[in-house]
Design a protein around this motif. Structure first.
Motif, short mmCIF file in Angstrom:
data_model
loop_
_atom_site.label_atom_id
_atom_site.label_comp_id
_atom_site.label_asym_id
_atom_site.label_seq_id
_atom_site.Cartn_x
_atom_site.Cartn_y
_atom_site.Cartn_z
N HIS A 63 0.81 -1.25 0.12
CA HIS A 63 -0.05 -0.03 0.00
C HIS A 63 0.70 1.22 -0.11
O HIS A 63 0.63 2.17 -0.62
CB HIS A 63 -1.10 -0.01 1.20
CG HIS A 63 -1.96 -1.11 1.09
ND1 HIS A 63 -2.76 -1.35 0.12
CD2 HIS A 63 -2.09 -2.23 1.92
CE1 HIS A 63 -3.41 -2.41 0.14
NE2 HIS A 63 -3.10 -2.85 1.47
N ARG A 66 1.94 1.77 -3.41
CA ARG A 66 0.81 2.15 -4.29
C ARG A 66 0.89 3.69 -4.07
O ARG A 66 0.55 4.36 -5.15
CB ARG A 66 -0.27 1.56 -3.92
CG ARG A 66 -0.36 0.16 -4.47
CD ARG A 66 -1.82 -0.45 -3.99
NE ARG A 66 -1.77 -1.93 -4.36
CZ ARG A 66 -2.70 -2.57 -3.94
NH1 ARG A 66 -3.79 -2.20 -3.02
NH2 ARG A 66 -3.01 -3.89 -4.06
N ALA A 67 1.00 4.27 -2.99
CA ALA A 67 0.76 5.65 -2.84
C ALA A 67 1.82 6.24 -3.18
O ALA A 67 1.67 7.47 -3.84
CB ALA A 67 0.79 5.78 -1.02
N ARG A 70 1.29 6.68 -6.87
CA ARG A 70 0.31 7.82 -7.16
C ARG A 70 0.69 9.17 -7.38
O ARG A 70 0.61 10.03 -8.36
CB ARG A 70 -0.81 7.82 -6.17
CG ARG A 70 -2.08 6.90 -6.43
CD ARG A 70 -3.17 7.34 -5.48
NE ARG A 70 -4.25 6.42 -5.84
CZ ARG A 70 -5.21 6.34 -5.05
NH1 ARG A 70 -5.71 7.18 -4.15
NH2 ARG A 70 -6.37 5.49 -5.51
N ASN A 100 -3.83 12.30 -2.79
CA ASN A 100 -4.82 11.96 -1.52
C ASN A 100 -6.39 12.20 -2.28
O ASN A 100 -7.35 11.54 -1.50
CB ASN A 100 -4.35 12.34 -0.64
CG ASN A 100 -3.41 12.02 0.16
OD1 ASN A 100 -3.16 10.55 0.03
ND2 ASN A 100 -2.54 12.56 1.07
N LYS A 102 -7.70 11.43 -4.79
CA LYS A 102 -8.30 10.17 -5.59
C LYS A 102 -8.87 9.30 -4.67
O LYS A 102 -8.67 9.27 -3.42
CB LYS A 102 -6.98 9.35 -6.37
CG LYS A 102 -6.58 10.46 -7.26
CD LYS A 102 -5.60 9.86 -8.12
CE LYS A 102 -4.99 10.81 -9.14
NZ LYS A 102 -4.18 10.39 -10.25
N LEU A 105 -6.87 4.00 -1.73
CA LEU A 105 -6.18 2.82 -2.04
C LEU A 105 -6.55 1.48 -1.58
O LEU A 105 -6.42 0.42 -2.10
CB LEU A 105 -4.59 3.13 -1.42
CG LEU A 105 -3.82 4.17 -2.20
CD1 LEU A 105 -2.74 4.31 -1.38
CD2 LEU A 105 -3.47 3.73 -3.82
#
Length: 113
Positions: A63, A66-67, A70, A100, A102, A105
């Motif tokens: 995670h 993933r952040a 982004r 953030n 969006k 996640l």
């Protein structure tokens, strides 16, 4: 203005790091923060509890990655001229705000695990 990373750590914070950062453990302890690093294999094979711990850390790291992805997808950080370096903290902050904004996640069912 440059801010030392460790000065941003507050009591109760958890820091996720690679195996290469065990030297910050004492600094985090002074700040009542927790360091989470994957277990080291002292024997050729992990114990069952070490395997479970490694899995839990890896699922969180996914995670985090993933952040970070982004933020990179904003592509703003690719085109920063040297003249804007004094403003890099504000630029990075805005990239994080955009990321953030969006959808989450982690789905609610994943977050509760």
């Amino acid at each position: 203005m440059t801010v030392d990373f460790l000065s941003c750590i507050e009591p109760g914070d958890t820091v996720l790091a690679d195996k290469g950062f065990p030297q910050i453990k004492s600094e985090l302890l002074k700040r009542n923060a927790l360091l989470v690093i994957p277990p080291f294999a002292f024997d050729p094979q992990f114990t069952n509890s070490e395997i479970d711990e490694t899995y839990k850390i890896a699922s969180v790291r996914i995670h985090v990655e993933r952040a970070i992805q982004r933020i990179k997808l904003c592509n703003i950080l690719k085109f920063i001229p040297i003249t804007l370096l004094p403003h890099i903290d504000a630029i990075m902050h805005m990239c994080c705000v955009i990321a953030n904004s969006k959808p989450p996640l982690i789905k609610n069912s994943e977050a509760s695990n």
